[in-house]
Design a protein around this motif. Sequence first.
Motif, PDB file in Angstrom:
ATOM      1  N   TYR A   1       0.608  -1.184  -0.039  1.00  0.00           N
ATOM      2  CA  TYR A   1       0.302  -0.093  -0.214  1.00  0.00           C
ATOM      3  C   TYR A   1       0.883   1.364  -0.238  1.00  0.00           C
ATOM      4  O   TYR A   1       0.814   2.271  -0.570  1.00  0.00           O
ATOM      5  CB  TYR A   1      -0.697  -0.366   1.147  1.00  0.00           C
ATOM      6  CG  TYR A   1      -2.323   1.645   1.277  1.00  0.00           C
ATOM      7  CD1 TYR A   1      -3.543   1.099   0.934  1.00  0.00           C
ATOM      8  CD2 TYR A   1      -1.504   2.278   2.006  1.00  0.00           C
ATOM      9  CE1 TYR A   1      -3.983   2.480   1.042  1.00  0.00           C
ATOM     10  CE2 TYR A   1      -2.465   2.793   2.193  1.00  0.00           C
ATOM     11  CZ  TYR A   1      -3.161   3.369   1.297  1.00  0.00           C
ATOM     12  OH  TYR A   1      -4.293   4.017   1.499  1.00  0.00           O
TER      13      TYR A   1
ATOM     14  N   GLN B   1       2.142   1.877  -3.309  1.00  0.00           N
ATOM     15  CA  GLN B   1       1.762   2.172  -4.290  1.00  0.00           C
ATOM     16  C   GLN B   1       1.182   3.527  -4.326  1.00  0.00           C
ATOM     17  O   GLN B   1       0.625   4.057  -5.481  1.00  0.00           O
ATOM     18  CB  GLN B   1       0.144   1.522  -4.232  1.00  0.00           C
ATOM     19  CG  GLN B   1       0.461  -0.624  -5.073  1.00  0.00           C
ATOM     20  CD  GLN B   1      -1.129  -0.986  -4.549  1.00  0.00           C
ATOM     21  OE1 GLN B   1      -2.140  -0.967  -3.808  1.00  0.00           O
ATOM     22  NE2 GLN B   1      -0.844  -1.883  -5.002  1.00  0.00           N
ATOM     23  N   HIS B   2       0.983   3.503  -3.286  1.00  0.00           N
ATOM     24  CA  HIS B   2       0.782   5.497  -3.212  1.00  0.00           C
ATOM     25  C   HIS B   2       1.900   6.351  -2.802  1.00  0.00           C
ATOM     26  O   HIS B   2       1.721   7.530  -2.017  1.00  0.00           O
ATOM     27  CB  HIS B   2      -0.600   5.471  -1.663  1.00  0.00           C
ATOM     28  CG  HIS B   2      -1.685   5.373  -1.289  1.00  0.00           C
ATOM     29  ND1 HIS B   2      -2.108   3.714  -2.041  1.00  0.00           N
ATOM     30  CD2 HIS B   2      -2.768   5.868  -2.239  1.00  0.00           C
ATOM     31  CE1 HIS B   2      -2.854   3.102  -2.072  1.00  0.00           C
ATOM     32  NE2 HIS B   2      -3.618   4.528  -2.403  1.00  0.00           N
ATOM     33  N   GLN B   3       2.736   5.834  -3.204  1.00  0.00           N
ATOM     34  CA  GLN B   3       4.095   6.867  -2.947  1.00  0.00           C
ATOM     35  C   GLN B   3       3.864   7.355  -1.820  1.00  0.00           C
ATOM     36  O   GLN B   3       4.690   8.282  -1.278  1.00  0.00           O
ATOM     37  CB  GLN B   3       3.461   7.351  -4.057  1.00  0.00           C
ATOM     38  CG  GLN B   3       3.653   7.539  -5.416  1.00  0.00           C
ATOM     39  CD  GLN B   3       3.861   7.936  -6.318  1.00  0.00           C
ATOM     40  OE1 GLN B   3       3.374   8.896  -6.533  1.00  0.00           O
ATOM     41  NE2 GLN B   3       3.991   7.969  -7.897  1.00  0.00           N
TER      42      GLN B   3
ATOM     43  N   ASP C   1      -8.100   4.903   0.973  1.00  0.00           N
ATOM     44  CA  ASP C   1      -7.732   5.290   0.728  1.00  0.00           C
ATOM     45  C   ASP C   1      -7.676   6.607   1.027  1.00  0.00           C
ATOM     46  O   ASP C   1      -7.113   8.186   1.082  1.00  0.00           O
ATOM     47  CB  ASP C   1      -8.015   5.816  -1.200  1.00  0.00           C
ATOM     48  CG  ASP C   1      -8.327   5.378  -2.435  1.00  0.00           C
ATOM     49  OD1 ASP C   1      -7.318   4.686  -2.128  1.00  0.00           O
ATOM     50  OD2 ASP C   1      -8.987   4.296  -3.450  1.00  0.00           O
TER      51      ASP C   1
ATOM     52  N   ILE D   1      -6.373   9.358   3.137  1.00  0.00           N
ATOM     53  CA  ILE D   1      -4.912   9.529   4.073  1.00  0.00           C
ATOM     54  C   ILE D   1      -4.463  10.922   4.069  1.00  0.00           C
ATOM     55  O   ILE D   1      -5.125  11.785   3.716  1.00  0.00           O
ATOM     56  CB  ILE D   1      -3.678   8.802   3.173  1.00  0.00           C
ATOM     57  CG1 ILE D   1      -3.236   7.089   2.080  1.00  0.00           C
ATOM     58  CG2 ILE D   1      -2.329   9.489   3.320  1.00  0.00           C
ATOM     59  CD1 ILE D   1      -2.481   7.510   1.494  1.00  0.00           C
TER      60      ILE D   1
END
Length: 138
Positions: free
Chosen positions: A13, A16-18, A75, A77
């Motif tokens: 995760y 993927q979300h940098q 998603d 964050i």
Amino acid sequence: MSNGLKLEHIKTYFEQHQLPSFDSSSVLYGMINAKAWQYILFSGLATLCIKHLLIYFNAEKIILIGLSLSADLTDSITVIPMTKITDLSFKKGIIRGELTFTYEQNKYSIKVPNFIVTAKWQKGNLKNILERYIIRYS
């Protein structure tokens, strides 16, 4: 289902979300309780207002990642710079502790269990985070 408590899924995760490089010893599970007025108004249904999340610490920031009711990563964050956090503290309890801090005049109060059966890393990570990042704890 329930991939939010597995370290390999959390690491993927992050990639993927940098997000920053993942350190498996710097993540905790926590929850933000529903407000008192929600319990009064909705009674037992107020438990649906509880926010479940992962809390990731590093020297520069705290990252809050939302979890669904089935403990899947979402998603949602929130990245909070450490330089903008005030009153960071942790109060130990027998079963769970409470992480509190203030960010942009909002006070966060996050309940953190001392251990989780399905996430054996919680207990060791809590000890690590208290030693490395939390200035005040009792």
